[in-house]
Motif scaffolding. Structure first.
Motif, PDB file in Angstrom:
ATOM      1  N   GLU A 255       0.873  -1.215  -0.167  1.00 29.72           N
ATOM      2  CA  GLU A 255      -0.065   0.106  -0.065  1.00 29.72           C
ATOM      3  C   GLU A 255       0.763   1.135  -0.014  1.00 29.72           C
ATOM      4  O   GLU A 255       0.208   2.275   0.107  1.00 29.72           O
ATOM      5  CB  GLU A 255      -0.707  -0.080   1.242  1.00 29.72           C
ATOM      6  N   ASP A 256       2.060   1.100   0.123  1.00 34.20           N
ATOM      7  CA  ASP A 256       3.148   2.149   0.224  1.00 34.20           C
ATOM      8  C   ASP A 256       3.586   2.734  -1.239  1.00 34.20           C
ATOM      9  O   ASP A 256       3.872   1.960  -2.137  1.00 34.20           O
ATOM     10  CB  ASP A 256       4.180   1.876   0.895  1.00 34.20           C
ATOM     11  N   PRO A 257       3.129   3.973  -1.532  1.00 29.96           N
ATOM     12  CA  PRO A 257       3.370   4.546  -2.876  1.00 29.96           C
ATOM     13  C   PRO A 257       4.746   4.466  -3.377  1.00 29.96           C
ATOM     14  O   PRO A 257       5.113   4.093  -4.393  1.00 29.96           O
ATOM     15  CB  PRO A 257       2.848   5.946  -3.020  1.00 29.96           C
ATOM     16  N   VAL A 258       5.604   4.683  -2.447  1.00 27.68           N
ATOM     17  CA  VAL A 258       6.946   4.502  -2.739  1.00 27.68           C
ATOM     18  C   VAL A 258       7.585   3.091  -2.908  1.00 27.68           C
ATOM     19  O   VAL A 258       8.396   2.864  -4.025  1.00 27.68           O
ATOM     20  CB  VAL A 258       7.932   4.929  -1.564  1.00 27.68           C
ATOM     21  N   VAL A 259       6.935   2.066  -2.304  1.00 30.77           N
ATOM     22  CA  VAL A 259       7.356   0.773  -2.701  1.00 30.77           C
ATOM     23  C   VAL A 259       6.526   0.417  -4.077  1.00 30.77           C
ATOM     24  O   VAL A 259       7.248  -0.365  -5.065  1.00 30.77           O
ATOM     25  CB  VAL A 259       6.664  -0.291  -1.620  1.00 30.77           C
ATOM     26  N   GLN A 260       5.438   0.677  -4.448  1.00 35.74           N
ATOM     27  CA  GLN A 260       4.668   0.671  -5.482  1.00 35.74           C
ATOM     28  C   GLN A 260       5.648   1.044  -6.850  1.00 35.74           C
ATOM     29  O   GLN A 260       5.953   0.325  -7.685  1.00 35.74           O
ATOM     30  CB  GLN A 260       3.355   1.142  -5.704  1.00 35.74           C
ATOM     31  N   SER A 261       6.054   2.152  -6.652  1.00 31.44           N
ATOM     32  CA  SER A 261       6.884   3.118  -7.599  1.00 31.44           C
ATOM     33  C   SER A 261       8.422   2.201  -7.777  1.00 31.44           C
ATOM     34  O   SER A 261       8.431   1.961  -8.871  1.00 31.44           O
ATOM     35  CB  SER A 261       7.322   4.219  -7.291  1.00 31.44           C
ATOM     36  N   GLU A 262       8.952   1.804  -6.733  1.00 25.87           N
ATOM     37  CA  GLU A 262      10.093   1.120  -6.775  1.00 25.87           C
ATOM     38  C   GLU A 262       9.872  -0.401  -7.587  1.00 25.87           C
ATOM     39  O   GLU A 262      11.022  -0.584  -8.338  1.00 25.87           O
ATOM     40  CB  GLU A 262      10.771   1.098  -5.268  1.00 25.87           C
ATOM     41  N   LEU A 263       8.972  -0.918  -7.099  1.00 20.20           N
ATOM     42  CA  LEU A 263       8.643  -2.329  -7.489  1.00 20.20           C
ATOM     43  C   LEU A 263       8.428  -2.235  -9.093  1.00 20.20           C
ATOM     44  O   LEU A 263       8.713  -3.100  -9.971  1.00 20.20           O
ATOM     45  CB  LEU A 263       7.635  -2.965  -6.756  1.00 20.20           C
ATOM     46  N   GLY A 264       7.542  -1.118  -9.372  1.00 22.08           N
ATOM     47  CA  GLY A 264       7.206  -1.001 -10.925  1.00 22.08           C
ATOM     48  C   GLY A 264       8.380  -0.523 -11.754  1.00 22.08           C
ATOM     49  O   GLY A 264       8.466  -1.152 -12.880  1.00 22.08           O
ATOM     50  N   GLN A 265       9.321   0.038 -11.313  1.00 19.62           N
ATOM     51  CA  GLN A 265      10.599   0.375 -12.230  1.00 19.62           C
ATOM     52  C   GLN A 265      11.508  -0.826 -11.929  1.00 19.62           C
ATOM     53  O   GLN A 265      12.038  -1.210 -13.238  1.00 19.62           O
ATOM     54  CB  GLN A 265      11.322   1.308 -11.141  1.00 19.62           C
ATOM     55  N   CYS A 266      11.530  -1.628 -11.109  1.00 17.85           N
ATOM     56  CA  CYS A 266      12.214  -2.782 -11.028  1.00 17.85           C
ATOM     57  C   CYS A 266      11.747  -3.587 -12.133  1.00 17.85           C
ATOM     58  O   CYS A 266      12.610  -4.513 -12.978  1.00 17.85           O
ATOM     59  CB  CYS A 266      12.183  -3.750  -9.742  1.00 17.85           C
ATOM     60  N   TYR A 267      10.202  -3.817 -12.117  1.00 17.04           N
ATOM     61  CA  TYR A 267       9.688  -4.674 -13.159  1.00 17.04           C
ATOM     62  C   TYR A 267       9.983  -4.168 -14.606  1.00 17.04           C
ATOM     63  O   TYR A 267      10.410  -5.091 -15.592  1.00 17.04           O
ATOM     64  CB  TYR A 267       8.319  -4.752 -12.780  1.00 17.04           C
ATOM     65  N   ALA A 268      10.027  -2.855 -15.029  1.00 15.80           N
ATOM     66  CA  ALA A 268      10.312  -2.361 -16.220  1.00 15.80           C
ATOM     67  C   ALA A 268      11.697  -2.851 -16.621  1.00 15.80           C
ATOM     68  O   ALA A 268      12.077  -3.040 -17.653  1.00 15.80           O
ATOM     69  CB  ALA A 268       9.972  -0.843 -16.195  1.00 15.80           C
ATOM     70  N   GLU A 269      12.521  -2.370 -15.557  1.00 17.28           N
ATOM     71  CA  GLU A 269      14.147  -2.559 -16.205  1.00 17.28           C
ATOM     72  C   GLU A 269      14.332  -4.094 -16.311  1.00 17.28           C
ATOM     73  O   GLU A 269      15.259  -4.515 -17.053  1.00 17.28           O
ATOM     74  CB  GLU A 269      14.892  -2.009 -14.813  1.00 17.28           C
ATOM     75  N   TRP A 270      13.704  -5.064 -15.472  1.00 16.08           N
ATOM     76  CA  TRP A 270      13.796  -6.289 -15.559  1.00 16.08           C
ATOM     77  C   TRP A 270      13.180  -6.698 -16.891  1.00 16.08           C
ATOM     78  O   TRP A 270      14.116  -7.620 -17.826  1.00 16.08           O
ATOM     79  CB  TRP A 270      13.162  -7.176 -14.578  1.00 16.08           C
ATOM     80  N   GLN A 271      12.126  -6.311 -17.433  1.00 17.46           N
ATOM     81  CA  GLN A 271      11.547  -6.667 -18.747  1.00 17.46           C
ATOM     82  C   GLN A 271      12.847  -6.295 -19.975  1.00 17.46           C
ATOM     83  O   GLN A 271      12.741  -6.890 -20.841  1.00 17.46           O
ATOM     84  CB  GLN A 271      10.459  -6.196 -18.808  1.00 17.46           C
TER      85      GLN A 271
END
Length: 376
Positions: A255-271
């Protein structure tokens, strides 16, 4: 179900279920290793004329990546053994069939430490120590790399030796890739018949797979291990964030926006790095398949080199960020992300992930002299 499908499904799940045991025993358990060998897990690139799968490289790296999602050590050992099996195409057919009496015969090797090879009647006598021999516990034969000197000229050779003829040092006190059992082996004045000594060389008429340099096959395979390990770390982070509530906070990490943003960036970079590696291998493979006499151009070699190195290093960076996201949960050995963190840091220390590889690629781009070792 054929062997490849077994590896993708049934054996993948068995490896996942036994990942903790693999780490605890510091090797792939005997019965599991036996099943993997029977499915050809360590000889995926062995030529068809020896009963091997001779997988196409694009299909192969995807299988290695998938197994790494289950366990990094197992996937590493699979890549090590499978790439080593490609030396078989450089051997005379009769000799290759003496070594690969069946397609599941597995090799291990490692860089030499103070090894010597002296010419003797009928062959050579080798002495020395060879380290980082991943998969040696389930291997049947070993490759001892040596240097000989003929007429004042140094020449690299590979001596094929039955495992029973050497002494194995089972020291492997490391933090990551623990289950690879990358022990050292030693020999003292061991005679090797000249028939079992190979001077690595390209074979022009070999099938297309074997036109790829050994170094680059290792690179693409180990990069695929890194991808699988970092993907598993992401899966852990996603699952844990849904339940984890940090101390003095009331909401879950998810539920933490900072965590959401970081995880989303990790996912994008992994792809992005997955696409980079897969596209590079797919394109080079496709181009070579369209040629009547397949040859790997220098530009293609560097495309694979930079894709593999960058994938390894970025996989490490992504895993580090995911490790940080999971807060104190990451430090416990009982949590999968701890093993993934340790594994990726060992992978990135390997020569295939060295930052110097960027420098070599840049030298090529700028028309400067460069060392071809890492693209050969």
């Amino acid at each position: 179900m054929d062997n490849i499908e077994r590896l993708k499904n049934t054996l993948h799940e068995q490896v996942r279920e036994q990942a903790d045991t693999i780490e605890q025993e510091r090797q792939i358990p005997v019965e599991l290793a036996k099943e993997l060998k029977q499915a050809g897990a360590f000889t995926l690139l062995l030529p068809k004329n020896l009963g091997g799968s001779q997988m196409a490289l694009p299909e192969y790296i995807r299988l290695i990546q998938r197994m790494a999602e289950a366990d990094g050590s197992t996937a590493w050992a699979m890549n090590q053994g499978s790439v080593l099996s490609t030396f078989s195409h450089q051997l005379p057919d009769q000799l290759a069939k003496k070594i690969w009496t069946h397609p599941n015969v597995t090799l291990a090797n490692g860089p030499p430490v103070g090894s010597t090879a002296a010419s003797v009647d009928g062959g050579i006598s080798i002495s020395g120590r060879w380290v980082f021999s991943s998969g040696i516990t389930h291997a049947d034969w070993l490759i001892a790399a040596c240097t000989t000197k003929e007429n004042g000229v140094k020449r690299g050779i590979l001596a094929f030796v039955p495992k029973a003829q050497v002494t194995i040092d089972r020291s492997w006190e490391v933090a990551g890739l623990v289950g690879t059992a990358s022990y050292a082996f030693e020999a003292n004045d061991l005679f090797v018949s000249k028939d079992y000594v190979l001077s690595p060389h390209p074979v022009a008429e070999a099938p297309m797979l074997y036109q790829f340099p050994t170094n680059l096959m290792f690179a693409c395979g180990f990069a695929s291990v890194a991808l699988g390990v970092s993907r598993a770390a992401m899966e852990f982070a996603v699952e844990r964030s849904a339940a984890k509530v940090k101390r003095f906070q009331s909401k879950t990490l998810s539920e933490d926006p900072v965590v959401q943003s970081e995880l989303g960036q990790c996912y994008a970079e992994w792809q992005a790095i997955e696409a980079m590696l897969h596209t590079a291998v797919d394109d080079v493979w496709g181009t070579m398949a369209s040629q009547s006499e397949p040859q790997l151009a220098e530009q293609q070699r560097f495309r694979l080199r930079i894709a593999a190195t960058h994938t390894i290093r970025k996989s490490r960076d992504i895993t580090d960020r995911l490790y940080n996201l999971c807060s104190t949960d990451s430090i416990y050995r009982s949590n999968d992300i701890q093993r993934r963190f340790q594994d990726i840091h060992v992978i990135s220390q390997h020569l295939q992930g060295r930052p110097e590889n960027y420098q070599t690629a840049a030298q090529y781009l700028m028309g400067l002299p460069y060392d071809r070792g890492m693209i050969s």
